[in-house]
Design an enzyme around this catalytic site. Structure first.
Site, PDB file in Angstrom:
ATOM      1  N   ASN A   1       0.808  -1.231   0.000  1.00 43.45           N
ATOM      2  CA  ASN A   1       0.000   0.000   0.000  1.00 43.45           C
ATOM      3  C   ASN A   1       0.840   1.279   0.000  1.00 43.45           C
ATOM      4  O   ASN A   1       0.392   2.312  -0.464  1.00 43.45           O
ATOM      5  CB  ASN A   1      -1.008  -0.014   1.158  1.00 43.45           C
TER       6      ASN A   1
ATOM      7  N   SER B   1       0.215  -7.436   7.543  1.00 44.73           N
ATOM      8  CA  SER B   1      -0.960  -7.778   8.352  1.00 44.73           C
ATOM      9  C   SER B   1      -0.539  -8.342   9.712  1.00 44.73           C
ATOM     10  O   SER B   1       0.551  -8.908   9.860  1.00 44.73           O
ATOM     11  CB  SER B   1      -1.804  -8.805   7.608  1.00 44.73           C
TER      12      SER B   1
ATOM     13  N   GLU C   1       5.336  -3.721  12.230  1.00 43.95           N
ATOM     14  CA  GLU C   1       4.271  -2.721  12.062  1.00 43.95           C
ATOM     15  C   GLU C   1       3.109  -3.461  11.415  1.00 43.95           C
ATOM     16  O   GLU C   1       3.239  -3.949  10.292  1.00 43.95           O
ATOM     17  CB  GLU C   1       4.721  -1.573  11.144  1.00 43.95           C
TER      18      GLU C   1
ATOM     19  N   CYS D   1      -2.770   1.854   6.428  1.00 43.72           N
ATOM     20  CA  CYS D   1      -2.770   1.307   7.798  1.00 43.72           C
ATOM     21  C   CYS D   1      -3.403   2.312   8.749  1.00 43.72           C
ATOM     22  O   CYS D   1      -3.910   1.942   9.795  1.00 43.72           O
ATOM     23  CB  CYS D   1      -1.356   0.949   8.224  1.00 43.72           C
TER      24      CYS D   1
ATOM     25  N   GLU E   1      -9.997  -5.478  10.831  1.00 43.66           N
ATOM     26  CA  GLU E   1      -9.479  -4.599   9.775  1.00 43.66           C
ATOM     27  C   GLU E   1     -10.006  -5.076   8.416  1.00 43.66           C
ATOM     28  O   GLU E   1      -9.750  -6.198   7.997  1.00 43.66           O
ATOM     29  CB  GLU E   1      -7.949  -4.642   9.777  1.00 43.66           C
TER      30      GLU E   1
ATOM     31  N   GLU F   1       8.975   3.322  13.578  1.00 44.94           N
ATOM     32  CA  GLU F   1       9.663   3.723  12.355  1.00 44.94           C
ATOM     33  C   GLU F   1       9.557   5.241  12.301  1.00 44.94           C
ATOM     34  O   GLU F   1       8.707   5.832  12.932  1.00 44.94           O
ATOM     35  CB  GLU F   1       9.003   3.072  11.154  1.00 44.94           C
TER      36      GLU F   1
HETATM   37  P1  NDP Z   1       0.687  -9.236   4.295  1.00 48.56           P
HETATM   38  O1  NDP Z   1       0.923  -9.552   5.729  1.00 48.56           O
HETATM   39  O2  NDP Z   1      -0.139 -10.163   3.506  1.00 48.56           O
HETATM   40  O3  NDP Z   1       2.083  -9.127   3.509  1.00 48.56           O
HETATM   41  C1  NDP Z   1       3.103  -8.250   3.912  1.00 48.56           C
HETATM   42  C2  NDP Z   1       4.431  -8.768   3.390  1.00 48.56           C
HETATM   43  O4  NDP Z   1       4.742 -10.013   4.037  1.00 48.56           O
HETATM   44  C3  NDP Z   1       4.426  -9.068   1.884  1.00 48.56           C
HETATM   45  O5  NDP Z   1       5.684  -8.766   1.343  1.00 48.56           O
HETATM   46  C4  NDP Z   1       4.178 -10.566   1.869  1.00 48.56           C
HETATM   47  O6  NDP Z   1       4.598 -11.194   0.675  1.00 48.56           O
HETATM   48  C5  NDP Z   1       5.015 -11.008   3.054  1.00 48.56           C
HETATM   49  N1  NDP Z   1       4.677 -12.315   3.593  1.00 48.56           N
HETATM   50  C6  NDP Z   1       3.490 -12.956   3.533  1.00 48.56           C
HETATM   51  N2  NDP Z   1       3.586 -14.179   4.157  1.00 48.56           N
HETATM   52  C7  NDP Z   1       4.860 -14.282   4.616  1.00 48.56           C
HETATM   53  C8  NDP Z   1       5.577 -15.285   5.332  1.00 48.56           C
HETATM   54  N3  NDP Z   1       5.001 -16.430   5.704  1.00 48.56           N
HETATM   55  N4  NDP Z   1       6.874 -15.077   5.624  1.00 48.56           N
HETATM   56  C9  NDP Z   1       7.480 -13.912   5.263  1.00 48.56           C
HETATM   57  N5  NDP Z   1       6.853 -12.932   4.573  1.00 48.56           N
HETATM   58  C10 NDP Z   1       5.553 -13.101   4.270  1.00 48.56           C
HETATM   59  O7  NDP Z   1       0.119  -7.754   4.262  1.00 48.56           O
HETATM   60  P2  NDP Z   1      -0.344  -6.913   2.978  1.00 48.56           P
HETATM   61  O8  NDP Z   1       0.744  -6.844   1.977  1.00 48.56           O
HETATM   62  O9  NDP Z   1      -1.669  -7.430   2.542  1.00 48.56           O
HETATM   63  O10 NDP Z   1      -0.498  -5.456   3.604  1.00 48.56           O
HETATM   64  C11 NDP Z   1      -1.637  -5.036   4.245  1.00 48.56           C
HETATM   65  C12 NDP Z   1      -1.466  -5.037   5.742  1.00 48.56           C
HETATM   66  O11 NDP Z   1      -0.358  -4.218   6.101  1.00 48.56           O
HETATM   67  C13 NDP Z   1      -2.639  -4.432   6.478  1.00 48.56           C
HETATM   68  O12 NDP Z   1      -2.971  -5.239   7.580  1.00 48.56           O
HETATM   69  C14 NDP Z   1      -2.123  -3.074   6.966  1.00 48.56           C
HETATM   70  O13 NDP Z   1      -2.746  -2.586   8.094  1.00 48.56           O
HETATM   71  C15 NDP Z   1      -0.691  -3.391   7.201  1.00 48.56           C
HETATM   72  N6  NDP Z   1       0.107  -2.169   7.182  1.00 48.56           N
HETATM   73  C16 NDP Z   1       0.574  -1.685   8.374  1.00 48.56           C
HETATM   74  C17 NDP Z   1       1.282  -0.498   8.431  1.00 48.56           C
HETATM   75  C18 NDP Z   1       1.816   0.001   9.733  1.00 48.56           C
HETATM   76  O14 NDP Z   1       2.724   0.818   9.708  1.00 48.56           O
HETATM   77  N7  NDP Z   1       1.315  -0.430  10.869  1.00 48.56           N
HETATM   78  C19 NDP Z   1       1.548   0.288   7.216  1.00 48.56           C
HETATM   79  C20 NDP Z   1       1.013  -0.306   6.015  1.00 48.56           C
HETATM   80  C21 NDP Z   1       0.326  -1.499   6.018  1.00 48.56           C
HETATM   81  P3  NDP Z   1       3.518 -11.410  -0.524  1.00 48.56           P
HETATM   82  O15 NDP Z   1       3.126 -10.069  -0.994  1.00 48.56           O
HETATM   83  O16 NDP Z   1       4.282 -12.196  -1.505  1.00 48.56           O
HETATM   84  O17 NDP Z   1       2.365 -12.168   0.083  1.00 48.56           O
END
Ligand code: NDP
Length: 498
Positions: A155, A232, A253, A287, A388, A467
């Protein structure tokens, strides 16, 4: 040019652009049109291991390069980001859908962060302290940790990686970056800019590919000393278990369920304008998006009318078009998730005021568009108020008093961002004190962080790291305490003092 070819892109490992070892690829798709933008490596554990080895090999020389010299390269990165801002923003809009003003903001955040943290190359302050003993000096310095694994969501495909990569590098670490699978092209361009700026080979590496394969390999590998993850809560908590088992440092995060309180004395017009953008900017996929509007009963009729009227008028479309206000959600599965939650809200007894369906008129049918959605009569305990959704859906929750509004706001497993609209300074100050989130706004929506302040959340949003701000340096360095005895004799601290 040493960079990736047009159309077909490569990982950057040890200063070379290479495909996945087994040749596997995956596509990056424009969520507004369905058009394939490029083909990137679908990397697996072996590719991640190659990148980790390259980072480990580059580490000794990089950590020895004085921090001000490391920072000079990062300043050059910032300058290149400035020069390429518009191109990067356009690519980002194509790859993940948010509108151009927002993607410009995303690149600008990366620029701001890079300048801000590069400045730390001349500081990275430790401190001196008086010793308990005569003729003895005592001080402490920040030391790098080694290879850092960076795992990021889609995002904020440039801002979030910059929040992690730039501080990790200035502290003297080397990095392996695994971006989200929906946004590999922006990530590859970002890394290419470091190459162009003269970063030595191996100091920053990128592998694109599924989190469960390339990402997991980073988490499991013993040479990776730190994992910095944004994504997530579900994935983050899985990583936390693994990192705890491996004794690895982890900066998390995670999710949010951000809320705004609107009091009867608020400027309701201002609140409506701010909350429309907090709820529906980036199609609700921030987020910090506002997905709960807790409104005092006395302000509710006016606020509701204004919000519904504004939400109905929002123009959906391809984010590259200047008239578009809200782009698509990132994928088909994200669209399904939003639709599922709308059904849950209906079943729970919430009342749909606007939206509640996929938008399919004309060209919208080609992409993943969802109409901005507002639910009324939402109770704080409902699933749509607790979980969420990460889409263009927000809830109206009525409160009878300030105290009740704060109680509703804090009734969440998450704690990222919150806001209050009021003209009463006492109410604002009490809210700041009693709201349990990492970020609080007054008379402003829940979005819009600045890089020089710490960014992060309480409860299940994070694990205590921040961060942004100088606090980010703590995720990527550890303290070394130094004692220099120049007395020329054996001084035994405890015994001599007793
Ligand atoms: P995900 O948790 O699905 O993915 C985040 C990253 O983790 C991606 O690069 C993903 O790869 C990777 N990943 C997934 N599974 C694994 C694993 N088993 N081991 C290691 N890495 C893994 O989140 P989203 O990309 O869907 O992002 C949305 C989420 O991010 C929302 O919940 C949002 O709230 C949160 N967010 C939080 C922020 C904050 O600062 N608190 C800021 C922005 C977003 P791949 O894409 O290949 O699945």
């Amino acid at each position: 040019m040493s960079g990736p070819e047009v159309g077909r892109f490569a990982n950057y490992i040890g200063g070379r652009w290479v495909g996945a070892r087994d040749g596997a690829v995956m596509e990056s798709v424009n969520p507004a049109t369905g058009e394939v933008l490029g083909v990137v490596p679908k990397s697996g554990p072996m590719d991640a291991h190659d990148a980790i080895e390259a980072a480990a090999k580059a580490y000794p020389a990089w950590r020895k390069l004085p921090a001000p010299r490391r920072a000079e390269i990062l300043f050059r990165v910032a300058e290149r980001l400035v020069g390429q801002k518009e191109d990067l923003a356009r690519l980002m809009t194509q790859e993940m859908g948010k509108v151009l003003p927002e993607t410009r903001g995303d690149v600008q955040e990366a620029i701001d962060m890079t300048y801000f943290i590069a400045g730390e190359g001349r500081r990275l302050h430790g401190y001196t302290a008086p010793s308990e003993m005569p003729n003895k000096a005592a001080y402490c310095v920040r030391a790098p940790l080694g290879v850092v694994g960076v795992i990021t969501p889609w995002n904020f495909p440039m801002a979030i990686p910059s929040w992690k990569i730039v501080p990790a590098l200035v502290c003297g670490n080397t990095v392996v970056f695994k971006p989200a699978s929906y946004t590999p092209l922006v990530a590859l361009r970002f890394v290419q800019i470091f190459e162009e700026a003269g970063l030595p080979p191996g100091v920053l590496n990128i592998v694109t590919g599924p989190g469960s394969a390339a990402g997991d390999a980073l988490v499991e590998h013993p040479h990776v000393r730190v994992i910095s993850f944004t994504g997530s809560t579900e994935t983050g908590l899985q990583l936390a278990e693994k990192c705890a088992r491996l004794g690895k440092r982890l900066s998390l995060e995670m999710g949010g369920k951000n809320a705004a309180i609107v009091m009867p004395d608020a400027d309701v017009g201002l609140a409506a304008d701010a909350l429309i953008w907090s709820a529906f900017g980036t199609s609700g996929q921030r987020c910090t998006a506002c997905s709960r509007i807790i409104v005092h009963q006395a302000a509710k009729p006016e606020l509701t009318e204004r919000l519904v009227e504004r939400a109905r008028r929002l123009r959906l479309g391809d984010g590259l078009r200047p008239e578009t206000e809200v782009g698509p959600v990132v994928s088909d599965s994200q669209l399904d998730r939003v639709q599922r939650y709308v059904e849950i809200g209906r079943q729970e007894g919430a009342r749909l005021l606007v939206g509640g369906e996929r938008a399919r008129e004309g060209a919208l049918a080609r992409g993943y568009f969802y109409a901005p959605t507002i639910f009324d009569r939402v109770r704080p305990e409902m699933r749509i108020a607790q979980e969420e959704i990460f889409g263009p859906v927000t809830d109206l929750i009525e409160a009878g008093s300030f105290d009740e509004a704060v109680t509703f706001l804090n009734d969440s497993r998450y704690g990222l961002s919150a806001s209050i609209f009021t003209r009463d300074i006492n109410a604002a100050m009490r809210a700041i004190e009693n709201i349990d989130t990492g970020i609080v706004y007054v008379n402003h929506g829940t979005i819009g962080a600045e890089v020089h302040l710490p960014f992060g959340g309480t409860k299940e949003t994070g694990n205590g790291h921040r961060e942004g701000g100088l606090q980010v340096l703590d995720a990527f360095s550890e303290w070394k305490s130094v004692y220099i005895d120049y007395s020329g004799k054996l001084q035994r601290a405890q015994i001599d003092r007793d």
